[in-house]
Design a protein around this motif. Structure first.
Motif, PDB file in Angstrom:
ATOM      1  N   SER A  47      39.516  36.398  34.873  1.00  0.00           N
ATOM      2  CA  SER A  47      38.767  37.308  35.739  1.00  0.00           C
ATOM      3  C   SER A  47      38.984  38.525  35.149  1.00  0.00           C
ATOM      4  CB  SER A  47      39.371  37.066  37.127  1.00  0.00           C
ATOM      5  OG  SER A  47      38.923  38.189  38.179  1.00  0.00           O
ATOM      6  N   GLY A  48      37.475  39.000  35.036  1.00  0.00           N
ATOM      7  CA  GLY A  48      37.711  40.355  34.775  1.00  0.00           C
ATOM      8  C   GLY A  48      37.073  40.423  33.248  1.00  0.00           C
ATOM      9  N   ALA A  92      34.986  34.167  38.646  1.00  0.00           N
ATOM     10  CA  ALA A  92      36.267  33.833  37.566  1.00  0.00           C
ATOM     11  C   ALA A  92      35.679  32.480  36.920  1.00  0.00           C
ATOM     12  CB  ALA A  92      37.727  33.858  38.342  1.00  0.00           C
ATOM     13  N   THR A 259      47.333  40.050  40.242  1.00  0.00           N
ATOM     14  CA  THR A 259      45.949  40.654  39.730  1.00  0.00           C
ATOM     15  C   THR A 259      44.903  39.753  39.305  1.00  0.00           C
ATOM     16  OG1 THR A 259      46.649  41.154  37.512  1.00  0.00           O
ATOM     17  CG2 THR A 259      47.127  42.847  39.190  1.00  0.00           C
ATOM     18  N   ASN A 261      44.755  38.673  36.452  1.00  0.00           N
ATOM     19  CA  ASN A 261      44.164  39.425  35.049  1.00  0.00           C
ATOM     20  C   ASN A 261      44.930  39.115  33.680  1.00  0.00           C
ATOM     21  OD1 ASN A 261      43.124  42.405  33.567  1.00  0.00           O
ATOM     22  ND2 ASN A 261      41.815  41.132  34.352  1.00  0.00           N
ATOM     23  N   SER A 264      42.685  37.476  31.157  1.00  0.00           N
ATOM     24  CA  SER A 264      41.710  38.432  30.658  1.00  0.00           C
ATOM     25  C   SER A 264      42.287  39.374  29.735  1.00  0.00           C
ATOM     26  CB  SER A 264      40.911  39.061  31.652  1.00  0.00           C
ATOM     27  OG  SER A 264      40.078  40.132  31.368  1.00  0.00           O
ATOM     28  N   ARG A 305      44.934  50.523  34.270  1.00  0.00           N
ATOM     29  CA  ARG A 305      44.904  49.186  35.167  1.00  0.00           C
ATOM     30  C   ARG A 305      46.508  48.724  35.249  1.00  0.00           C
ATOM     31  NH1 ARG A 305      42.192  44.110  31.573  1.00  0.00           N
ATOM     32  NH2 ARG A 305      40.881  45.920  31.254  1.00  0.00           N
ATOM     33  N   THR A 343      42.489  47.069  38.889  1.00  0.00           N
ATOM     34  CA  THR A 343      43.233  45.994  38.305  1.00  0.00           C
ATOM     35  C   THR A 343      42.799  45.128  37.267  1.00  0.00           C
ATOM     36  OG1 THR A 343      43.004  44.512  40.164  1.00  0.00           O
ATOM     37  CG2 THR A 343      44.792  46.189  40.178  1.00  0.00           C
ATOM     38  N   ARG A 344      41.267  45.549  36.758  1.00  0.00           N
ATOM     39  CA  ARG A 344      40.641  44.955  35.757  1.00  0.00           C
ATOM     40  C   ARG A 344      40.169  45.829  34.725  1.00  0.00           C
ATOM     41  NH1 ARG A 344      41.500  41.906  39.660  1.00  0.00           N
ATOM     42  NH2 ARG A 344      41.361  39.692  39.461  1.00  0.00           N
TER      43      ARG A 344
END
Length: 344
Positions: A47-48, A92, A259, A261, A264, A305, A343-344
């Motif tokens: 995700s991100g 995602a 998060t 993340n 990512s 981030r 957060t990305r």
């Protein structure tokens, strides 16, 4: 003649970096302690900006096959109550690490990279050596012992593609996979050493008896061969330029799992390192110049981030602060999107 680059660690960041460098014609050797395929403690969704990194490296299309599926909805639960549910601003990509790591290893080898499985890098981390061998263990952080657990299961009912369930000692995430299984992955904290995790993982991942998480997992069929754990986690943001080594992925720094993340950031940090390392290999940059360039790029990309993620992690471990956050996220699309984007 191009200089060889050695990557210590064949996880997401190490293999992705190796692929990126091979596409630039750089000779690369990856050392990996384990063997593929293998399970890892991981949320198992991307995700991100990592998806954009994969696309630029020519890898995204290959993953968007039967190996992966999309996640568009996320829901957060506390006890038996749905606290907030949202459509993700960007879908995602969900994929098992058992599948993903092996696929990346195969791509790397097909490009002519040298992969040494079952072999630990025991040399110095000097010129031409990239550290990508995961987080550095820290048994106790701010008085707490942090550990993660993961297992695959079938027969798990879900209201969204991704779910986060808050439990007294941490949180557990559920992620639908293309195989029909669900990845069950949790982060927990304890003041004391936790014994017998290999035998008691169901107690931790299953949640309190009155919770929705508990009722869902009570009827699940677990793939016990997929169970894995990790301890000694440190989620304190690291200042990249202060490192003397070339680091990517979790060896660089870890972002709190809440998060979503982490995968990512592994792909992003690998992509950021490709160009400076390719220039080093061709003699266009010295090793200190290449290392500093990578550190500066990562610091610019990740510093804000990581600060937001650290704040979010602290808040979610405090019941009152968590209640306020969930209240705002449920009633304000602007607040929800703001947290998601920062957060990305």
């Amino acid at each position: 003649m191009s200089e060889n680059v050695t990557i210590a660690g064949g996880g997401l960041a190490g293999l992705t970096l190796g692929i990126g460098l091979r596409r630039q014609g750089v000779p690369v050797t990856v050392w990996e302690t384990g063997c593929y395929p293998r399970h890892r403690v991981c949320g198992e969704f991307i995700s991100g900006s990592g998806q954009k990194s994969l696309a630029r490296l020519g890898l995204l299309d290959g993953l968007q096959t039967e190996r992966a599926c999309s996640a568009k909805r996320v829901a957060f639960f506390a006890g038996a109550k749905l606290v907030v549910g949202h459509v993700l601003p960007e879908a995602a990509l969900c994929i098992s690490r058992f599948e993903l790591d092996q696929w990346l290893a195969r791509q790397f080898q097909q490009l002519g990279g040298e992969l040494r499985q079952g072999a630990r890098w025991r040399g110095e981390f000097g010129e031409g050596i990239v550290r990508a061998n995961g987080r550095r263990a820290e048994p106790v952080t701010d008085g707490w012992r942090l550990f993660g657990l993961k297992v695959h299961a079938r027969g798990v009912a879900m209201d969204a593609d991704l779910e986060m369930h808050f439990v007294p000692s941490g949180y557990v995430g559920l992620c639908k996979l293309a195989s029909g299984e669900v990845n069950v992955c949790g982060l927990f904290r304890s003041k004391a050493t936790v014994p017998d995790l290999a035998q008691r993982w169901r107690d931790w991942l299953g949640g309190p008896s009155a919770s929705l998480l508990h009722s869902r997992l009570a009827v699940a069929q677990f793939d016990e061969n997929s169970f894995c754990s990790v301890a000694g986690l440190c989620l304190r943001p690291q200042c990249v330029p202060q490192r003397n080594e070339c680091c990517i992925g979790d060896a660089l720094t870890m972002i709190p799992p809440v998060t979503g993340n982490g995968m990512s950031m592994a792909f992003e940090s690998a992509e950021l390192a490709v160009e400076p390392l390719a220039k080093f290999s061709r003699g266009e940059l010295t090793w200190p110049e290449a290392t500093q360039e990578i550190a500066s790029r990562c610091d610019e990309r990740f510093t804000a981030r990581l600060r937001w993620a650290a704040w979010l992690q602290r808040a979610l471990f405090q019941p009152r602060a968590r209640s306020v956050l969930m209240f705002l996220a449920a009633r304000s699309e602007w607040f929800w999107r703001g947290i998601f984007e920062r957060t990305r």
